[in-house]
Design a protein around this motif. Structure first.
Motif, PDB file in Angstrom:
ATOM      1  N   ASP A 215       0.952  -1.050   0.142  1.00 53.69           N
ATOM      2  CA  ASP A 215       0.218   0.176   0.344  1.00 53.69           C
ATOM      3  C   ASP A 215       0.721   1.417  -0.269  1.00 53.69           C
ATOM      4  N   TYR A 216       2.112   1.068   0.462  1.00 54.31           N
ATOM      5  CA  TYR A 216       2.737   2.362   0.767  1.00 54.31           C
ATOM      6  C   TYR A 216       4.204   2.477  -0.962  1.00 54.31           C
ATOM      7  N   LEU A 217       3.794   1.695  -1.422  1.00 49.97           N
ATOM      8  CA  LEU A 217       4.314   1.588  -2.721  1.00 49.97           C
ATOM      9  C   LEU A 217       3.467   2.451  -3.629  1.00 49.97           C
ATOM     10  N   GLY A 218       2.262   1.437  -3.753  1.00 52.26           N
ATOM     11  CA  GLY A 218       1.469   2.086  -4.323  1.00 52.26           C
ATOM     12  C   GLY A 218       1.174   3.035  -4.704  1.00 52.26           C
ATOM     13  N   LYS A 219       0.907   3.694  -2.925  1.00 56.35           N
ATOM     14  CA  LYS A 219       0.430   5.574  -3.229  1.00 56.35           C
ATOM     15  C   LYS A 219       1.542   6.299  -2.956  1.00 56.35           C
ATOM     16  N   ASN A 220       2.958   5.985  -3.178  1.00 58.51           N
ATOM     17  CA  ASN A 220       4.449   6.807  -3.757  1.00 58.51           C
ATOM     18  C   ASN A 220       4.772   7.057  -1.866  1.00 58.51           C
ATOM     19  N   ARG A 221       4.838   6.755  -0.729  1.00 56.74           N
ATOM     20  CA  ARG A 221       5.115   6.637   0.301  1.00 56.74           C
ATOM     21  C   ARG A 221       6.449   5.870   0.362  1.00 56.74           C
ATOM     22  N   PHE A 222       7.425   6.850   0.776  1.00 54.39           N
ATOM     23  CA  PHE A 222       8.495   6.073   0.061  1.00 54.39           C
ATOM     24  C   PHE A 222       9.432   5.654   1.916  1.00 54.39           C
ATOM     25  N   GLN A 224       8.193   6.354   4.729  1.00 50.31           N
ATOM     26  CA  GLN A 224       7.259   5.222   5.482  1.00 50.31           C
ATOM     27  C   GLN A 224       7.136   4.003   4.957  1.00 50.31           C
ATOM     28  N   GLY A 225       7.271   3.048   3.470  1.00 51.62           N
ATOM     29  CA  GLY A 225       7.827   1.973   3.028  1.00 51.62           C
ATOM     30  C   GLY A 225       9.053   1.731   3.558  1.00 51.62           C
ATOM     31  N   LEU A 226      10.004   2.593   3.814  1.00 47.62           N
ATOM     32  CA  LEU A 226      11.024   2.290   4.260  1.00 47.62           C
ATOM     33  C   LEU A 226      11.425   1.860   5.394  1.00 47.62           C
ATOM     34  N   ALA A 227      10.351   2.592   6.461  1.00 50.55           N
ATOM     35  CA  ALA A 227      10.578   2.717   7.594  1.00 50.55           C
ATOM     36  C   ALA A 227       9.377   1.105   8.444  1.00 50.55           C
ATOM     37  N   PHE A 228       8.846   0.558   6.898  1.00 48.99           N
ATOM     38  CA  PHE A 228       8.194  -0.274   7.316  1.00 48.99           C
ATOM     39  C   PHE A 228       8.678  -1.179   7.588  1.00 48.99           C
ATOM     40  N   TYR A 229       9.274  -1.587   6.191  1.00 49.27           N
ATOM     41  CA  TYR A 229      10.097  -3.052   5.885  1.00 49.27           C
ATOM     42  C   TYR A 229      10.819  -3.071   6.587  1.00 49.27           C
ATOM     43  N   GLY A 230      11.986  -2.101   7.534  1.00 43.64           N
ATOM     44  CA  GLY A 230      13.452  -1.780   8.003  1.00 43.64           C
ATOM     45  C   GLY A 230      12.634  -2.316   8.751  1.00 43.64           C
ATOM     46  N   LYS A 231      11.415  -2.606   9.255  1.00 41.36           N
ATOM     47  CA  LYS A 231      11.287  -2.955  10.937  1.00 41.36           C
ATOM     48  C   LYS A 231      11.315  -4.903  10.711  1.00 41.36           C
ATOM     49  N   LEU A 232      10.007  -4.775   9.138  1.00 38.79           N
ATOM     50  CA  LEU A 232       9.759  -6.441   9.262  1.00 38.79           C
ATOM     51  C   LEU A 232      11.415  -6.690   9.602  1.00 38.79           C
ATOM     52  N   THR A 249      14.624  -7.768  -1.398  1.00 38.35           N
ATOM     53  CA  THR A 249      13.825  -6.801  -2.501  1.00 38.35           C
ATOM     54  C   THR A 249      12.553  -5.820  -2.584  1.00 38.35           C
ATOM     55  N   ARG A 250      12.125  -5.555  -2.077  1.00 43.93           N
ATOM     56  CA  ARG A 250      11.176  -5.120  -1.556  1.00 43.93           C
ATOM     57  C   ARG A 250      11.951  -3.436  -1.318  1.00 43.93           C
ATOM     58  N   LEU A 251      12.957  -3.820  -0.683  1.00 44.36           N
ATOM     59  CA  LEU A 251      13.426  -2.768   0.181  1.00 44.36           C
ATOM     60  C   LEU A 251      14.738  -1.909  -1.057  1.00 44.36           C
TER      61      LEU A 251
END
Length: 791
Positions: A215-222, A224-232, A249-251
């Motif tokens: 959802d972060y990638l589809g809305k270009n919220r990069f 937030q996406g980096l923080a999300f995948y970094g925590k995972l 790969t996602r990062l």
């Protein structure tokens, strides 16, 4: 030069010995190990080992895996082991799915589901239905996918197995994500997450979290996406290498979207390292092409070419066309940026060709299979004549016994001789009458049988005439596979004379690619005891290949039930196949044309928006700037319709709630009023372009007016949009309401003559809608209209 040599040595040194030389004998090593651990004592155990080996090597060597599934399937039929047969069908479905033969894959999963249903195996029914749902999602049959997945969810809830429920909910969410209904998708993802958390399934939990991150990638919220995948990554189990490689790969993808190609290269290399270390060849293929794309973006074409060549070799080996599309796209972008338009055009043509081939495969898989049932005449001889003859013999014997007894009584008892004589005479007359009736009945049955035999001979003559003059090839095969009859049409269908084709086996006429599927059909015929239809490619005498359709009918001994052979009717369907392919190609061309039209209209609107931006940058007149902003929003409102049609699978209708949310987001972003809360409630309905564009312009005028005038001096407020539909009457109601300052006291809506309100009134007339404006105390607009597309 030295550095490039080391890079090449690193790539090919790892890929060649570590990945391929060890993978090639993997099936042998796995099979030998399983035979040592649990040596088979019977055929069922042997089949289980074959299926275990096939499951281990399916993702690496699907063809080899299939060669183990077929003998296991034969054993399951001979042993009448339904559980083993269902498992073999599930693995056949995996093989056909892996090789992109989705229709055959679905057939196997459906057959497995039917068997598991007969066995009352609920959990395996859930697995089979989920696989069918995923296949339909891959083919973009999202409605069918949701149907199968919801059926699987009901079974999973019945079993009360939380892991199964979580898995099905996750697949349903992915299907909604595929149709861009992210709100519903996130709802199902969260339900799946709650199940995984309740049973402590960390792997399932992380799988859901990874999909939520899209959802972060589809809305270009990069960020937030980096923080999300970094925590995972920090919380992930490092022993789960497949999950870890997906996160890397996602990062890499996020940094690539941010144009930070150096960091993207770092994470893609980490993903490649994990996948090479644990021998995941298909995933290695993906990482190689991703790394190549990073190198090209960093202006290092030599390094990019090394990784790209390795990735494309693997993509062709594993028939991964989606990876080839990605690779050609990277090459096209690089040479286009370098100004080498000849090479750029070359790679763009390859990109388009492979992408079209993927689409053609999907359409072929969706094409319906035509079925024809044909039965041969069967007659059985009756044994009633023997039964009647036995009845007459019994009566004759009974008559003789009674005669003997009567004579003895007459000799011994003279006093009642007259009575006995009379009784005997009456009884004899009765027996004679019964014998006459039986003789008449027997004569009728003999005449009936002679008539039946005569009709049978006539039918046999007719069948022989039909077989000799039919354009379809008819042949009979005995239980040992030898042909004992071939119709004259063998010359027109295969190019062989009947006496020539009698010496040919079934495999001599079937194309090698279809030997395995014909074996499976033969096994299924033996199991079901009924006729089966086979469609595939065959070879003529001159070596040419063509499409055929065969109906094979088994013959069984009526007493023992033993298999005696089969009769097959084969038809040349090459012309029909050509027409099918032509129809699919024509449909694809029309869809591409419609898609290109919507794309060009959208681009033309974008050019208009850009020209207005240029004009706005050259003026400081506030009123002119406001007018240009209003014009821009109206153009974007119309452009958004064409953009959604371009992205949709249906080029005539789109979801109104999705369009409404996208349009409201564009308008809210333009005015950037963070102190104004916007809420949207909308029921699902689809509309065509004739209704959507006027509605979009109406919403744009009303919503823009609310942002500009309803909340002066940075006043906080709320704007509510609600859309509902009466399914019985087909009347839609659109309500736009704000809690702002409202209209001036004493002023009615009719007194307003602004251009925006005039546009709203004109467009309402165009779509035959009723407009009601109220001041309570904010302003509300209620629009009611009838939608021609009822849901």
């Amino acid at each position: 030069m030295h550095k490039c040599f080391l890079t090449a040595a690193f790539i090919f040194g790892i890929l060649s010995p570590a990945l391929f030389s060890q993978v090639i004998p993997l099936d042998q090593r796995v099979r030998d190990s399983l035979f040592l651990i649990k040596p088979h004592e019977n055929q069922v155990q042997k089949a289980i080992i074959y299926l275990d080996v096939a499951q281990e090597i399916m993702n690496i060597m699907p063809q080899k895996a299939f060669s183990y599934i077929v003998p296991a399937f034969r054993i399951s039929i001979l042993e009448k082991n339904n559980s083993l047969k269902a498992r073999a069908r599930m693995l056949m479905g995996s093989y056909y799915s892996e090789t992109r033969k989705f229709m055959q894959s679905q057939e196997q999963y459906l057959a497995a589901w039917k068997t598991y249903r007969e066995l009352s195996d609920t959990l395996n029914q859930v697995v089979a239905l989920s696989e069918i749902g995923m296949i339909n999602r891959n083919l973009k049959n999202n409605k069918a996918s949701l149907g199968y997945l919801h059926q699987a969810l009901l079974l999973a809830e019945k079993s009360k197995d939380k892991s199964s429920q979580g898995g099905v909910l996750q697949q349903i969410a992915l299907t909604y994500q595929a149709i861009d209904d992210n709100e519903t998708a996130n709802s199902f993802f969260n339900r799946a997450l709650s199940f995984y958390l309740s049973i402590g399934d960390r792997r399932g939990e992380f799988r859901v979290q990874i999909n939520l991150g899209r959802d972060y990638l589809g809305k270009n919220r990069f960020e937030q996406g980096l923080a999300f995948y970094g925590k995972l990554i920090r919380d992930a189990d490092t022993s789960d290498f497949e999950l870890l490689s997906i996160l890397y790969t996602r990062l890499g993808h996020v940094y690539y979207q941010k144009n930070d190609f150096r960091t993207s290269l770092k994470y893609n290399r980490l993903a490649l390292h994990v996948r090479q270390l644990h021998q995941l060849p298909v995933q290695v293929n993906s990482s190689l092409i991703n790394i190549a794309g990073d190198f090209y973006k960093l202006g290092k074409p030599d390094s990019g070419a090394l990784y790209m060549d390795s990735g494309m070799i693997l993509a062709r080996r594993f028939d991964r066309k989606e990876f080839m599309v990605n690779g050609y796209h990277h090459l096209y972008e690089y040479f286009f940026e370098q100004g080498d338009y000849k090479k750029a055009l070359n790679y763009y043509c390859r990109y388009s060709s492979v992408k079209d081939e993927i689409d053609r495969e999907r359409y072929r898989s969706n094409f319906a299979i035509f079925q024809t049932n044909q039965q041969l005449f069967k007659s059985q001889q009756s044994g009633r004549r023997i039964a009647r003859q036995h009845s007459i013999s019994s009566l004759n014997l009974k008559l003789q016994n009674y005669q003997t007894v009567t004579l003895e009584v007459l000799l011994g008892v003279t006093a009642i001789s007259m009575i006995i004589f009379i009784l005997w005479h009456l009884y004899i007359r009765s027996l004679k009458r019964q014998m006459q009736e039986l003789n008449v009945q027997l004569s009728g049955e003999i005449s009936e049988r002679e008539t039946t035999e005569h009709q049978t001979r006539e039918r046999e003559t007719q069948y022989k005439f039909i077989a000799d003059n039919s354009s379809d090839f008819i042949t009979q095969v005995d239980h040992q596979g030898n042909r004992i009859y071939a119709s004259p049409s063998s010359l027109t269908v295969y190019g062989y004379k009947p006496d020539e084709i009698l010496s040919k086996s079934l495999y001599d006429l079937t194309h090698p690619d279809y030997h395995a599927s014909s074996d499976a059909k033969f096994a299924e015929m033996l199991e079901s005891g009924s006729s089966q239809q086979f469609t595939g490619k065959a070879q003529k005498k001159d070596g040419s290949v063509f499409w055929v359709e065969s109906i094979i009918n088994p013959l069984f001994d009526p007493i023992s039930g033993a298999f005696k052979g089969m009769v097959s009717v084969t038809r040349d369907i090459q012309e029909r196949k050509n027409k099918e392919f032509d129809i699919m190609d024509g449909t694809k061309q029309k869809e591409n044309l419609l898609k290109e039209i919507h794309h060009r209209v959208k681009n033309n609107f974008a050019i208009l928006v850009s020209l207005i931006n240029m004009q706005m940058a050259q003026t400081k007149n506030h009123e002119l700037l406001q007018s240009l902003t209003n014009l821009q929003l109206r153009i974007r409102t119309m452009a958004l319709v064409h953009e959604m049609l371009y992205r949709s699978g249906d080029f005539e209708k789109i979801s109104f709630p999705g369009y409404l949310r996208s349009l409201a987001s564009v308008i809210a972003g333009t005015f950037n009023r963070r102190n104004v809360d916007l809420s949207i409630e909308a029921e699902e309905v689809v509309m065509d372009i004739e209704a959507l564009i006027p509605l979009g312009l109406i919403i744009n005028e009303i919503l823009s007016n609310a942002y500009k005038h309803a909340f002066p001096n940075e006043r906080e407020g709320k704007i509510q949009i609600r859309f509902s539909m009466d399914k019985q009457t087909g009347i839609n109601t659109l309500l736009l309401r704000d809690d702002g300052i409202g209209m001036p006291v004493g002023v009615t809506p009719d007194q307003f003559k602004t251009m925006g309100l005039q546009i709203v009134q004109i467009l309402c007339t165009q779509i035959e809608a009723t407009l009601l404006i109220a001041n309570d105390p904010g302003t509300s607009f209620t629009i009611t209209f009838r939608n021609s597309e009822k849901e």
